[in-house]
Design an enzyme around this catalytic site. Structure first.
Site, PDB file in Angstrom:
ATOM      1  N   ASN A 115       1.008  -1.317  -0.066  1.00  0.00           N
ATOM      2  CA  ASN A 115       0.069   0.032  -0.047  1.00  0.00           C
ATOM      3  C   ASN A 115       0.947   1.205  -0.025  1.00  0.00           C
ATOM      4  O   ASN A 115       1.927   1.260   0.464  1.00  0.00           O
ATOM      5  CB  ASN A 115      -0.864   0.117   1.201  1.00  0.00           C
ATOM      6  CG  ASN A 115      -0.450   0.827   2.461  1.00  0.00           C
ATOM      7  OD1 ASN A 115      -0.489   2.049   2.314  1.00  0.00           O
ATOM      8  ND2 ASN A 115       0.162  -0.152   3.460  1.00  0.00           N
ATOM      9  N   PHE A 129      -1.535   7.978   4.208  1.00  0.00           N
ATOM     10  CA  PHE A 129      -2.529   8.610   5.653  1.00  0.00           C
ATOM     11  C   PHE A 129      -3.697   9.359   5.020  1.00  0.00           C
ATOM     12  O   PHE A 129      -3.965  10.434   5.244  1.00  0.00           O
ATOM     13  CB  PHE A 129      -1.581   9.677   6.449  1.00  0.00           C
ATOM     14  CG  PHE A 129      -0.450   9.087   7.151  1.00  0.00           C
ATOM     15  CD1 PHE A 129      -0.454   7.704   7.380  1.00  0.00           C
ATOM     16  CD2 PHE A 129       0.304  10.154   7.862  1.00  0.00           C
ATOM     17  CE1 PHE A 129       0.703   7.222   8.178  1.00  0.00           C
ATOM     18  CE2 PHE A 129       1.277   9.536   8.545  1.00  0.00           C
ATOM     19  CZ  PHE A 129       1.424   7.967   8.858  1.00  0.00           C
ATOM     20  N   SER A 171       5.533   4.790   8.824  1.00  0.00           N
ATOM     21  CA  SER A 171       4.961   4.799   7.431  1.00  0.00           C
ATOM     22  C   SER A 171       5.933   5.169   6.157  1.00  0.00           C
ATOM     23  O   SER A 171       6.406   6.423   6.196  1.00  0.00           O
ATOM     24  CB  SER A 171       3.493   5.396   7.161  1.00  0.00           C
ATOM     25  OG  SER A 171       3.147   5.296   5.789  1.00  0.00           O
ATOM     26  N   THR A 223       4.654   8.598   3.483  1.00  0.00           N
ATOM     27  CA  THR A 223       4.534  10.153   3.860  1.00  0.00           C
ATOM     28  C   THR A 223       5.939  10.534   3.837  1.00  0.00           C
ATOM     29  O   THR A 223       6.813  10.128   4.417  1.00  0.00           O
ATOM     30  CB  THR A 223       4.079  10.507   5.151  1.00  0.00           C
ATOM     31  OG1 THR A 223       2.538   9.782   5.089  1.00  0.00           O
ATOM     32  CG2 THR A 223       3.997  11.805   5.480  1.00  0.00           C
ATOM     33  N   LYS A 245       5.273   3.220  17.012  1.00  0.00           N
ATOM     34  CA  LYS A 245       5.313   2.091  15.746  1.00  0.00           C
ATOM     35  C   LYS A 245       6.623   2.416  15.107  1.00  0.00           C
ATOM     36  O   LYS A 245       6.647   3.670  14.596  1.00  0.00           O
ATOM     37  CB  LYS A 245       3.977   2.369  15.283  1.00  0.00           C
ATOM     38  CG  LYS A 245       3.964   1.248  14.138  1.00  0.00           C
ATOM     39  CD  LYS A 245       2.458   0.916  13.435  1.00  0.00           C
ATOM     40  CE  LYS A 245       2.185  -0.232  12.725  1.00  0.00           C
ATOM     41  NZ  LYS A 245       0.934  -0.241  12.317  1.00  0.00           N
ATOM     42  N   ASN A 261       5.722  -1.774  11.586  1.00  0.00           N
ATOM     43  CA  ASN A 261       5.254  -1.212  10.459  1.00  0.00           C
ATOM     44  C   ASN A 261       5.549  -2.102   9.145  1.00  0.00           C
ATOM     45  O   ASN A 261       6.104  -3.057   9.252  1.00  0.00           O
ATOM     46  CB  ASN A 261       5.384   0.287  10.107  1.00  0.00           C
ATOM     47  CG  ASN A 261       4.257   0.968   9.642  1.00  0.00           C
ATOM     48  OD1 ASN A 261       3.394   0.486   8.751  1.00  0.00           O
ATOM     49  ND2 ASN A 261       3.971   2.412  10.124  1.00  0.00           N
TER      50      ASN A 261
END
Length: 368
Positions: free
Chosen positions: A121, A125, A186, A189, A229, A258
């Site tokens: 993916n 966000f 993540s 971003t 995380k 993550n």
């Protein structure tokens, strides 16, 4: 009709759809269904897990009926909390939420890799924003299971001002989360992962902790636990630094891990897509990270294990490596909600086999 058979019937239909459309169908469907009288009870009858004292975990001042929860990313906007709380989970994360709503990256941005039992993916966000989530959770009232709010920064916010975004999320959502998760890992971003290292990490965590204290005082409550995380793509040296910074800043725990930017061993044509990889290819790496973190922190900092949990063995290995709780995401897409009951009963079997009377005795047992 068994709960896994029901999902087997639905899965071919869902997998013919574009992955993101299927995602919205499930989340919106669960959200709507949970509002129909009698449906939450039905979900619980079909997919719920029985209370087993040997699997209970008390952590962060919260009670978890068993160690299996839902990772962030599935219910980004807290639309289906009631439905998810009835299908055998002991806790769940909502989000990642940012202060302002944002549309995320361009579509398509979610890809299945069925032979690899994986997803890629690059959502970025996408969410409705902290105010919209607060409104939804206020309407919902107290969740039946511990609810974690996973917070991030808006794409347009430069890293130097990232702390303001995390503070804003805590301000707006403090009353509704049982605990909070700072997402700095993540890969979707720009520059977000840079916040995991150096002084930036310490400063960010200190700001979040400070804001948590202010909100607790304002609401006349105790501060809520904060977890961090982290990404699986860190060296041992980077992990050492992060573990130390997270402990020193008084965080309550770590979520490991993550998604990964690695593409080792993939066979499906979608392997070339940019984004974070989750699912089966992450199983081993996330367990290695848990093992390292448990060793580095001498088992004193609770770890939630996430990444490639498809079976009771996968969950149990993460617990033996040092995870007190575990989270599932991608496996639910491939195996359906019957998975939680399967892992639940499998963990009880493994505990008894190894002579443990409680799951907490198995945490980190692989190191002893």
């Amino acid at each position: 009709m068994s709960n896994s058979f029901m999902y087997k019937l639905a899965k071919p239909f869902l997998f013919k759809m574009d992955p993101e459309s299927a995602h919205h169908l499930i989340i919106d469907g669960m959200g709507a269904a949970a509002k129909v009288p009698g449906v939450p009870g039905l979900l619980s009858t079909i997919w719920g897990t029985k209370s087993s004292p040997e699997l209970a975990v008390d952590l962060f001042g919260l009670h978890f009926q068993h160690p299996i929860g839902l990772a962030a990313g599935l219910d980004k906007n807290a639309k289906a909390v009631t439905g998810f709380s009835k299908i055998g989970l002991s806790f769940m994360e909502v989000g990642t939420v940012t202060p302002k709503g944002q549309s995320g990256n361009e579509q398509p941005r979610l890809f299945r890799l069925p032979p690899d039992e994986a997803l890629i993916n690059r959502m970025g966000f996408n969410n409705d924003g902290a105010d919209a989530m607060a409104k939804r959770l206020a309407k919902l009232g107290k969740c039946k299971i511990p609810l974690a709010v996973n917070i991030g920064k808006n794409k347009v916010t430069p890293n130097e001002q990232a702390a303001d975004d995390y503070r804003a999320c805590v301000q707006k959502l403090f009353p509704y989360g049982d605990f909070f998760v700072v997402n700095i890992s993540s890969p979707n971003t720009p520059d977000l992962r840079a916040l995991q290292h150096g002084d930036e990490l310490r400063e960010l965590l200190n700001a979040v902790k400070d804001e948590m204290g202010k909100q607790a005082e304002r609401h006349g409550e105790m501060p809520k636990p904060i977890l961090v995380k982290i990404a699986p793509d860190n060296t041992e040296e980077q992990l050492e630094y992060m573990a130390e910074a997270i402990q020193l800043s008084g965080m309550s725990g770590i979520i490991a891990t993550n998604t990964t930017i690695s593409r080792d061993g993939l066979t499906h044509g979608n392997a070339g897509e940019t984004g974070g990889l989750s699912g089966r290819p992450l199983t081993q790496r996330s367990t290695e990270i848990i093992r390292s973190l448990y060793r580095m922190t001498k088992g004193k900092l609770p770890i939630i294990g996430s990444g490639g949990i498809f079976t009771a063995d996968d969950a149990y290995e993460k617990i033996l490596a040092g995870a007190s709780l575990v989270e599932v995401y991608t496996a639910m897409i491939y195996k359906g909600p019957g998975l939680f009951k399967e892992i639940h009963s499998g963990l009880i079997e493994r505990l008894r086999r190894d002579g443990f009377t409680r799951i907490t005795q198995a945490v980190g047992a692989g190191h002893r």
